[in-house]
Each structure stands twice: as C-alpha cells, then as structure tokens.
Design a protein around this motif. Structure first.
Motif, PDB file in Angstrom:
ATOM      1  N   ILE A 173       0.846  -1.206   0.000  1.00 32.20           N
ATOM      2  CA  ILE A 173       0.000   0.000   0.000  1.00 32.20           C
ATOM      3  C   ILE A 173       0.885   1.260   0.000  1.00 32.20           C
ATOM      4  N   ALA A 174       2.056   1.165   0.645  1.00 32.70           N
ATOM      5  CA  ALA A 174       2.981   2.310   0.636  1.00 32.70           C
ATOM      6  C   ALA A 174       3.452   2.591  -0.799  1.00 32.70           C
ATOM      7  N   HIS A 175       3.755   1.527  -1.556  1.00 31.40           N
ATOM      8  CA  HIS A 175       4.162   1.718  -2.961  1.00 31.40           C
ATOM      9  C   HIS A 175       3.073   2.441  -3.752  1.00 31.40           C
ATOM     10  N   ILE A 176       1.817   2.023  -3.540  1.00 30.41           N
ATOM     11  CA  ILE A 176       0.701   2.672  -4.251  1.00 30.41           C
ATOM     12  C   ILE A 176       0.700   4.176  -3.939  1.00 30.41           C
ATOM     13  N   ALA A 177       0.856   4.508  -2.665  1.00 27.65           N
ATOM     14  CA  ALA A 177       0.794   5.922  -2.253  1.00 27.65           C
ATOM     15  C   ALA A 177       1.959   6.719  -2.843  1.00 27.65           C
ATOM     16  N   GLY A 186       3.995  15.155  -5.163  1.00 26.20           N
ATOM     17  CA  GLY A 186       5.210  14.589  -4.592  1.00 26.20           C
ATOM     18  C   GLY A 186       5.253  14.583  -3.072  1.00 26.20           C
ATOM     19  N   ARG A 187       4.075  14.621  -2.431  1.00 25.82           N
ATOM     20  CA  ARG A 187       4.054  14.597  -0.966  1.00 25.82           C
ATOM     21  C   ARG A 187       3.149  13.488  -0.457  1.00 25.82           C
ATOM     22  N   VAL A 188       3.652  12.741   0.535  1.00 20.05           N
ATOM     23  CA  VAL A 188       2.844  11.700   1.170  1.00 20.05           C
ATOM     24  C   VAL A 188       2.813  11.951   2.671  1.00 20.05           C
ATOM     25  N   GLN A 231      -6.162  17.983  11.719  1.00 21.75           N
ATOM     26  CA  GLN A 231      -5.554  18.795  10.650  1.00 21.75           C
ATOM     27  C   GLN A 231      -6.452  18.862   9.413  1.00 21.75           C
ATOM     28  N   LEU A 232      -7.201  17.776   9.178  1.00 21.57           N
ATOM     29  CA  LEU A 232      -8.082  17.744   8.002  1.00 21.57           C
ATOM     30  C   LEU A 232      -9.169  18.810   8.086  1.00 21.57           C
ATOM     31  N   VAL A 233      -9.619  19.122   9.288  1.00 20.78           N
ATOM     32  CA  VAL A 233     -10.639  20.170   9.400  1.00 20.78           C
ATOM     33  C   VAL A 233     -10.019  21.531   9.708  1.00 20.78           C
ATOM     34  N   ARG A 234      -8.735  21.544  10.126  1.00 21.02           N
ATOM     35  CA  ARG A 234      -8.088  22.816  10.440  1.00 21.02           C
ATOM     36  C   ARG A 234      -7.478  23.459   9.188  1.00 21.02           C
ATOM     37  N   ARG A 235      -6.668  22.637   8.467  1.00 19.19           N
ATOM     38  CA  ARG A 235      -5.964  23.172   7.288  1.00 19.19           C
ATOM     39  C   ARG A 235      -5.822  22.031   6.276  1.00 19.19           C
ATOM     40  N   PRO A 236      -6.937  21.631   5.647  1.00 20.68           N
ATOM     41  CA  PRO A 236      -6.928  20.422   4.809  1.00 20.68           C
ATOM     42  C   PRO A 236      -5.970  20.487   3.623  1.00 20.68           C
ATOM     43  N   LYS A 237      -5.705  21.682   3.105  1.00 21.59           N
ATOM     44  CA  LYS A 237      -4.900  21.760   1.881  1.00 21.59           C
ATOM     45  C   LYS A 237      -3.425  21.442   2.123  1.00 21.59           C
ATOM     46  N   GLN A 238      -3.019  21.230   3.393  1.00 22.84           N
ATOM     47  CA  GLN A 238      -1.634  20.828   3.651  1.00 22.84           C
ATOM     48  C   GLN A 238      -1.378  19.404   3.144  1.00 22.84           C
ATOM     49  N   PHE A 239      -2.455  18.617   2.911  1.00 24.88           N
ATOM     50  CA  PHE A 239      -2.277  17.224   2.495  1.00 24.88           C
ATOM     51  C   PHE A 239      -2.385  17.067   0.985  1.00 24.88           C
ATOM     52  N   ASP A 240      -1.616  16.113   0.471  1.00 29.37           N
ATOM     53  CA  ASP A 240      -1.783  15.714  -0.934  1.00 29.37           C
ATOM     54  C   ASP A 240      -2.199  14.242  -0.950  1.00 29.37           C
ATOM     55  N   VAL A 241      -1.222  13.321  -0.856  1.00 25.90           N
ATOM     56  CA  VAL A 241      -1.576  11.903  -0.730  1.00 25.90           C
ATOM     57  C   VAL A 241      -1.519  11.536   0.746  1.00 25.90           C
ATOM     58  N   LEU A 242      -2.560  10.880   1.216  1.00 23.13           N
ATOM     59  CA  LEU A 242      -2.642  10.491   2.623  1.00 23.13           C
ATOM     60  C   LEU A 242      -2.817   8.978   2.672  1.00 23.13           C
TER      61      LEU A 242
END
Ligand code: IPM
Ligand code: MG
Length: 369
Positions: A173-177, A186-188, A231-242
């Motif tokens: 699953i890590a490879h998929i991400a 380019g961020r996980v 963090q998802l409800v505070r500043r969601p745009k910090q994430f790309d692939v989770l």
C-alpha cells in the motif's frame, strides 16, 4: 474498439437510483464512440439476502471475478438489522474486497469551485482542495482474527477485534501511495497510532523504509491519526496523498468527504495487484452509504457514483479522454448551478437524481460533439 465487460451491483437503498445514473452516462459515452460497454447487473447486500439468503452469492462472486471492472452502489439498511452478523449486507461488500484482493482503496477528495460554499468549512480553507486518500482495504481490524464475542464465567460478555498488519501488506500500500504522489505534488503523509499500537509502530517503520529505499524524490511526513483528523478540518490543503490503514481510512475519508461539500460527491476505486497480463481486479463505488432515509425518492446525488465510473475509465481501461469528459461534464453541470438536495443552498432549486444524471449525460454529449 474494445468492448469492456462491466458488472453493475446496485445494491440497496439509493444504490439502484445512483446506478441508473451510471447507465444514463454509459449510454451517452457509447454514442460518443470513445468506448463501448457490455454491462450485466446482479445483486449484492440486502437485495441479495432477500433473493438468496446471503449478501453475495458464489455465482455473483464468479461474475465479479470475470468482469473487467465492477461498479457497486451501496449496501445495507434497517430492513436487514436483524440478520445474523455473518450474512449482514456489509459482509457481501467485504467479501468482494477480500476475495478479489482489492487492497488499495483510492478516495480522492476534490472540492469543485462551484461547491466551495456547500462545505462545512470556510471557502478559503477548501477551495482548490485535492487530496488523495489511500486506504488499505483488505487487512487490519476489518479482517483480523480472532473476531468474536464470548461469554465470561459470570455471564457477562467479552468482545475482541484484532488489528493486524504484516510487512508485505504495508509495503504494497505504501508503494501505491508513493507512486501516486510521484504523479501529483510529490508529498505523502502516513497516518497511524504508533504511540499506542504495535501495528502503528510497524506501519511507520515499513513506510519509512519503503520511502528511503525507493522514493528519494517524494517528501514523506508521519502524522498520528487523531492529529490527522484534526488537521483535516483545520488546514486540509496541507495534504496531498494520505496513506493509512483500513479503519483510520474509513474514518478519515468520511471527514475528507464533508470538506468537499457532501458525502454524495466522493468516488472511490478499490484496486488489486497487477497480474502477469498487466491487468488488475477493480471495484468502483461511491464513499457514501445506502441512505435508506431518502431511498426511492429520486433525491440522492448521483455524482459520487458517476465519478466512480470516471475512475473506472481511467484506472481500469486507460480511457483518460473519456474519463476527462465525464469529469468535465460533472464540473460543467455544477458550474451551471445544478444541485441535488445535499449540495443546494437554502431556497435554491433542486434537481432529482435522474435529472442530475441526465444533465451530466447531455453536458458530456455537448463536449464530445
Ligand atoms: C466504506 C463503508 C464500508 C466500510 C461499510 C459499508 C462496510 O463505510 O466503504 O467506507 O466500513 O468500509
Ligand atoms: Mg466508510
């Protein structure tokens, strides 16, 4: 032109209505000449219990195994609250995931510009949001043994679920991400609870190793799953692939869904490993459930289901152009002000399930012409 073999499993509640939306779009797609489909429909969940006494018959599983891809609506509802745990509607879906080896669940949470105001969060927090949740789907506490309720000597009971992960399950699953992140920003971020759970310790260790060995160009961040929810409800745009495990992925993807305006907007893809022929088993389904409270009333939002078809075209059939066309038709319908009840503002005119699907199909025809 190749004809693709689809198995449609509408399931329960609003499942059949949103699946009818898929059929509307499939007809429009066939007219464009971009792709043709051979679609067969079968039962899963409560509707299969009613017909066969179990939520997934062996014959349906065999059809699923033989199809090029499976589209599933939703399973479950109060009608089957009383059935035995082993044959509850959800068991049909879990068996499909497990027996077909669909370990990688991709749940993109995209906030369409036209819907930024339908989100529970402020527009500036969600506008342009584009997260890809990669949820492990065939391991963890969903399937770990023992899983039981036993009676203690004093007559009280004891319930056990088992959270279990092996190195190999975490590696794949890590490879998929990481591979997905390579095609995106380019961020996980990897979410677990290594501060409390042994499975979290191993998860973090293995993800770190896979990253160090193969993905120098990708940035990896570890985040505790509870903090991740915050963090998802505070500043969601910090994430790309989770990337995260089965249970945390279930919870975090519902949170992410609400950021986009409605649970009715989120599609998903569940993928197996690539086989010797270069193909992989795949099932596509909306993240939302069967919504029995609005079932049969032409109220459900078909966009998550139709978006799941777009993912199917892209990931299973390599039909990027057709997938883009479906996605653009959805965006156009929304930009033109079309809203089902779940995403409509106060007093705004509301479309039913059928009308929304027909509008998306006609936007598609216009764009394909
Ligand atoms: C999901 C659903 C399922 C899950 C249920 C219906 C078994 O909530 O796909 O997120 O828990 O995985
Ligand atoms: Mg869920």
């Amino acid at each position: 032109m190749t004809t693709y073999k689809l198995l449609l499993l509408p399931g329960d509640g609003i499942g059949p209505e949103v699946m009818a939306g898929v059929e509307t779009v499939l007809t429009a797609l066939a007219e464009t000449g971009l792709a043709t489909f051979e679609a067969e429909t079968d039962l899963v969940g409560g509707s299969a219990i009613d017909a066969h006494g179990k939520p997934l018959s062996d014959a349906t599983l065999a059809k699923a195994d033989a199809a090029d891809a499976i589209l599933l609506g939703a399973v479950g509802g109060p009608k089957w609250n009383g059935v035995a745990y082993e044959i509850r509607p959800e068991a049909g879906l879990l068996r499909l995931r497990k027996d077909l080896g669909l370990f990688a669940n991709l749940r993109p949470a995209i906030c369409y510009p036209a819907l930024a105001d339908a989100s529970a969060l402020k527009r500036e927090l969600v506008e342009g949001l584009d997260i890809m949740i990669v949820r492990e789907l065939t391991g963890g506490v969903y399937f770990g043994e023992p899983k039981e309720i036993t009676t203690l000597p004093d007559g009280s009971k004891r319930a056990v679920d088992t959270q279990v992960y092996t190195t190999a399950e975490i590696e794949r699953i890590a490879h998929i991400a990481f591979d997905l992140a390579g095609k995106r920003s380019g961020r996980v971020a990897s979410a677990e609870k290594h501060n409390v759970m042994k499975s979290g310790v191993l998860w973090k260790e293995v993800v770190t190793e896979v990253h160090a060995r193969h993905y120098a160009g990708i940035a990896l961040e570890h985040v505790l799953a509870d903090n991740c929810a915050m963090q998802l409800v505070r500043r969601p745009k910090q994430f790309d692939v989770l990337v995260t495990d089965n249970l945390f992925g279930d919870v975090l993807s519902d949170v992410a869904a609400m950021l986009t305006g409605s649970l009715g907007m989120l599609p998903s893809a569940s993928l197996g490993a690539v086989d010797a022929r270069g193909t992989r088993k795949a099932l596509y389904e909306p993240v939302h459930g069967s919504a029995p409270d609005i079932a049969g009333q032409d109220k459900a939002n078909p966009i998550a289901m139709i978006g799941s078809l777009a993912m199917c075209l892209r990931y299973s059939f390599g039909l990027g152009e057709a997938a883009d066309l479906v996605d653009r038709a959805i965006t156009a319908a929304l930009a033109g002000g079309a809203r089902t009840a779940d995403i409509a503002g106060d007093g705004a005119p509301v479309l039913g399930t059928r009308a929304m699907a027909e509008l998306i199909a006609s936007e598609l025809r216009v764009r394909a012409a």
